[in-house]
Design a protein around this motif. Structure first.
Motif, PDB file in Angstrom:
ATOM      1  N   LYS A 129       6.552  12.401   5.133  1.00 56.29           N
ATOM      2  CA  LYS A 129       6.319  12.883   6.884  1.00 56.29           C
ATOM      3  C   LYS A 129       8.381  12.129   7.178  1.00 56.29           C
ATOM      4  CE  LYS A 129       2.540  10.415   6.557  1.00 56.29           C
ATOM      5  NZ  LYS A 129       1.443   9.173   6.803  1.00 56.29           N
ATOM      6  N   ASP A 142      -9.354   2.827   7.351  1.00 59.12           N
ATOM      7  CA  ASP A 142      -7.787   3.046   7.816  1.00 59.12           C
ATOM      8  C   ASP A 142      -8.143   4.338   8.238  1.00 59.12           C
ATOM      9  OD1 ASP A 142      -5.742   4.325   8.534  1.00 59.12           O
ATOM     10  OD2 ASP A 142      -4.257   3.984   6.644  1.00 59.12           O
ATOM     11  N   TRP A 158      -6.120   0.128   0.728  1.00 57.48           N
ATOM     12  CA  TRP A 158      -5.090   1.163  -0.251  1.00 57.48           C
ATOM     13  C   TRP A 158      -4.834   0.166  -0.990  1.00 57.48           C
ATOM     14  CZ3 TRP A 158      -3.942   6.241   1.650  1.00 57.48           C
ATOM     15  CH2 TRP A 158      -4.496   6.977   2.702  1.00 57.48           C
ATOM     16  N   SER A 167       0.628  -1.118  -0.349  1.00 54.49           N
ATOM     17  CA  SER A 167       0.025  -0.228   0.003  1.00 54.49           C
ATOM     18  C   SER A 167       1.078   1.779   0.226  1.00 54.49           C
ATOM     19  CB  SER A 167      -0.896  -0.308   1.106  1.00 54.49           C
ATOM     20  OG  SER A 167      -0.325   0.244   2.123  1.00 54.49           O
ATOM     21  N   SER A 168       1.939   1.299   0.633  1.00 54.38           N
ATOM     22  CA  SER A 168       3.639   1.863   0.849  1.00 54.38           C
ATOM     23  C   SER A 168       4.132   1.627   0.562  1.00 54.38           C
ATOM     24  CB  SER A 168       2.843   3.318   1.527  1.00 54.38           C
ATOM     25  OG  SER A 168       3.588   4.705   1.335  1.00 54.38           O
ATOM     26  N   GLN A 187       1.360  11.172  -0.996  1.00 52.70           N
ATOM     27  CA  GLN A 187       1.352  11.870   0.778  1.00 52.70           C
ATOM     28  C   GLN A 187       2.799  10.244   0.216  1.00 52.70           C
ATOM     29  OE1 GLN A 187       0.645  10.150   4.586  1.00 52.70           O
ATOM     30  NE2 GLN A 187      -1.781  10.186   3.018  1.00 52.70           N
ATOM     31  N   ASP A 188       3.825  10.126   0.929  1.00 58.98           N
ATOM     32  CA  ASP A 188       4.581   9.907   1.363  1.00 58.98           C
ATOM     33  C   ASP A 188       6.270  10.048   0.999  1.00 58.98           C
ATOM     34  OD1 ASP A 188       2.837   8.151   3.092  1.00 58.98           O
ATOM     35  OD2 ASP A 188       2.749   6.381   2.034  1.00 58.98           O
ATOM     36  N   ASN A 242      -2.316   9.750  -1.147  1.00 59.15           N
ATOM     37  CA  ASN A 242      -1.021   8.463  -1.558  1.00 59.15           C
ATOM     38  C   ASN A 242      -0.521   8.893  -2.714  1.00 59.15           C
ATOM     39  OD1 ASN A 242      -1.199   6.236  -2.163  1.00 59.15           O
ATOM     40  ND2 ASN A 242      -0.293   5.200   0.306  1.00 59.15           N
ATOM     41  N   ARG A 294       6.916   2.361   2.063  1.00 56.46           N
ATOM     42  CA  ARG A 294       7.527   3.244   3.277  1.00 56.46           C
ATOM     43  C   ARG A 294       7.577   2.231   4.221  1.00 56.46           C
ATOM     44  NH1 ARG A 294       2.756   6.399   7.600  1.00 56.46           N
ATOM     45  NH2 ARG A 294       5.028   5.612   9.087  1.00 56.46           N
ATOM     46  N   TRP A 295       6.252   1.401   4.404  1.00 55.52           N
ATOM     47  CA  TRP A 295       7.111   0.889   5.228  1.00 55.52           C
ATOM     48  C   TRP A 295       7.763  -0.457   5.768  1.00 55.52           C
ATOM     49  CZ3 TRP A 295       3.444   2.303   8.590  1.00 55.52           C
ATOM     50  CH2 TRP A 295       2.342   2.855   8.323  1.00 55.52           C
ATOM     51  N   ASP A 336       1.545   5.101  13.728  1.00 51.84           N
ATOM     52  CA  ASP A 336       0.867   5.986  12.622  1.00 51.84           C
ATOM     53  C   ASP A 336      -0.367   5.642  12.756  1.00 51.84           C
ATOM     54  OD1 ASP A 336       2.287   7.338  10.351  1.00 51.84           O
ATOM     55  OD2 ASP A 336       0.622   5.932   9.209  1.00 51.84           O
ATOM     56  N   ARG A 337      -0.866   4.516  12.791  1.00 53.50           N
ATOM     57  CA  ARG A 337      -2.671   4.394  12.271  1.00 53.50           C
ATOM     58  C   ARG A 337      -3.155   4.356  13.854  1.00 53.50           C
ATOM     59  NH1 ARG A 337      -2.865  -0.017   7.642  1.00 53.50           N
ATOM     60  NH2 ARG A 337      -1.933   1.203   6.097  1.00 53.50           N
ATOM     61  N   PHE A 397      -7.079  12.508   6.420  1.00 48.61           N
ATOM     62  CA  PHE A 397      -6.448  12.788   5.108  1.00 48.61           C
ATOM     63  C   PHE A 397      -8.011  13.680   4.511  1.00 48.61           C
ATOM     64  CE2 PHE A 397      -3.849   9.054   5.325  1.00 48.61           C
ATOM     65  CZ  PHE A 397      -2.819   9.801   6.261  1.00 48.61           C
ATOM     66  N   ASN A 421      -6.504   6.773   9.826  1.00 48.49           N
ATOM     67  CA  ASN A 421      -5.889   7.887   9.152  1.00 48.49           C
ATOM     68  C   ASN A 421      -6.600   8.339   7.606  1.00 48.49           C
ATOM     69  OD1 ASN A 421      -3.672   7.692  10.783  1.00 48.49           O
ATOM     70  ND2 ASN A 421      -2.453   6.680   9.632  1.00 48.49           N
TER      71      ASN A 421
HETATM   72  C1  BGC Z   1      -0.051   5.704   6.416  1.00 43.43           C
HETATM   73  C2  BGC Z   1       0.122   6.678   4.983  1.00 43.43           C
HETATM   74  C3  BGC Z   1       0.361   5.688   3.494  1.00 43.43           C
HETATM   75  C4  BGC Z   1      -1.028   4.403   4.123  1.00 43.43           C
HETATM   76  C5  BGC Z   1      -0.883   3.022   3.375  1.00 43.43           C
HETATM   77  C6  BGC Z   1      -1.348   5.032   6.341  1.00 43.43           C
HETATM   78  O1  BGC Z   1      -2.285   4.915   7.330  1.00 43.43           O
HETATM   79  O2  BGC Z   1      -0.079   7.014   7.140  1.00 43.43           O
HETATM   80  O3  BGC Z   1       2.076   6.721   4.957  1.00 43.43           O
HETATM   81  O4  BGC Z   1       0.325   5.822   2.801  1.00 43.43           O
HETATM   82  O5  BGC Z   1      -1.208   4.433   5.560  1.00 43.43           O
HETATM   83  O6  BGC Z   1       0.169   2.204   4.248  1.00 43.43           O
END
Ligand code: BGC
Length: 361
Positions: free
Chosen positions: A280, A173, A207, A45-46, A259-260, A234, A48-49, A123-124, A179, A175
């Protein structure tokens, strides 16, 4: 002796100076040895993780010489539960989770609480949960930056009464809800004033980037190709929309948010296909979390200055909420300077000239 080393390491934690320490070499857990379990949500989904959160959490735990176990549930809720069960069996003294939805997250938090294991929502926020702390960003501000970014890019393009599509994050989510709240706080006055028109608004389950592309293609077809701006939650969803815009030769003409500050998102910005992303500083998020987790693992409590209201329990959850930053072509270089992505990752052959233009040296 170990306690002494730990105390020194704790002091140095914020600096993440990398004291010689290796979690794998740490002594086996006993009831007194801090042992932090972390469950990450997925790797799709991103980016970043796995590329940021895992790396920075590891760095922080190593710097503090604390035993840890970081696992990724790969988007599977059953897997999420079994990782939590294994961690509890292995004797974690604190559990940090990024939930896949509030219901399954709460089940894990409750199980940990029943075993006397304190928890942190990373984060969440888990709605209805009982985590001791919540560490994240100001997520309404993230959405606000996206809304403002879209307005800025549309204005620069001289768009007249632009048709807007909103591609939101997962409905499960919390978040994503925040958003959207932030984004809409900027766009709704424009819809109400008939300056902008909202043509479609869809949430993307889990996501899922591929599903995001499918949904966006349907939106574009339904709107007869007339979409002038995309509020994408994102970089993954932004890229999904950009792929469809490319198919229709509309990329670069239609601003898309994100985002990210992922490598892909930043490259899309360098090419002019994406309007902006939200950076972030995950290193700060991970460091703050590690600091709280280590305190909890030692049976201590730290006071933090913010709180977040859990809309289900009505309770104020002690929180650390960091500030996000908007990134456009002109300041993509800030993300490199901060060390979040490297020049080598970003400025591959196809992007070298754009990197130079953006002042990335
Ligand atoms: C995070 C984002 C991320 C998204 C999908 C959200 O909860 O804050 O940074 O892009 O989840 O993983």
């Amino acid at each position: 002796m170990r306690k002494g080393i730990l105390a020194v390491a704790m002091t140095g934690l914020m600096a993440v100076t990398g004291l010689a320490a290796c979690a794998e070499d740490a002594q086996p857990a006993d009831s007194k040895t801090p042992f932090v379990g972390v469950i990450l949500p997925d790797s799709k989904s991103s980016a970043r993780w796995e590329t940021a959160d895992r790396k920075y959490l590891e760095e922080a735990f190593k710097a503090a010489n604390v035993k840890y176990d970081i696992q990724n549930a790969q988007g599977d809720k059953t897997q999420f539960q079994s990782i939590a069960d294994q961690m509890i069996t292995k004797g974690v003294t604190v559990l940090v989770i990024v939930n896949l939805d509030s219901g399954t997250g709460k089940a894990v938090l409750d199980k940990a609480a029943a075993q006397g294991i304190p928890t942190i929502d990373y984060d969440r926020l888990t709605l209805g949960g009982n985590a001791k702390y919540y560490v994240s960003f100001d997520n309404v501000a993230v959405g606000r930056l996206q809304g403002e970014g879209l307005v800025k890019c549309l204005t620069e393009k001289g768009a007249k009464n632009p048709a807007i599509a909103q591609l939101n994050g997962s409905p499960t989510d919390n978040n994503a809800t925040l958003f959207k709240e932030g984004g809409v706080s900027v766009l709704k006055p424009k819809y109400d004033a008939k300056e902008y028109t909202l043509v479609d608004d869809q949430a993307v389950p889990d996501w899922d980037n591929a599903q995001g592309g499918v949904l966006f293609e349907q939106m574009l077809t339904k709107a007869n190709g007339k979409i002038d701006g995309v509020l994408a939650a994102n970089d993954g969803l932004g890229n999904a929309a950009i792929s469809i815009l490319k198919k229709n030769k509309l990329n670069g003409k239609v601003p898309v948010t994100g985002q990210d500050a992922t490598v892909q998102g930043l490259q899309n910005i360098l090419l002019g296909d994406q309007c902006m992303t939200v950076y972030k500083a995950v290193k700060k998020e991970a460091t703050a979390t590690a600091e709280l987790a280590i305190a909890l693992a030692k049976g201590e409590t730290k006071s933090v200055s913010q709180t977040t209201k859990d809309s289900e329990t009505g309770k104020d959850v002690p929180s650390v909420l960091l500030e996000p930053q908007a990134i456009y072509f002109a300041n993509v270089k800030d993300v490199v300077t901060d060390g979040y992505v490297t020049k080598a990752e970003l400025c591959t052959a196809d992007f070298a000239a754009k990197c130079t233009e953006a002042g990335i040296s």
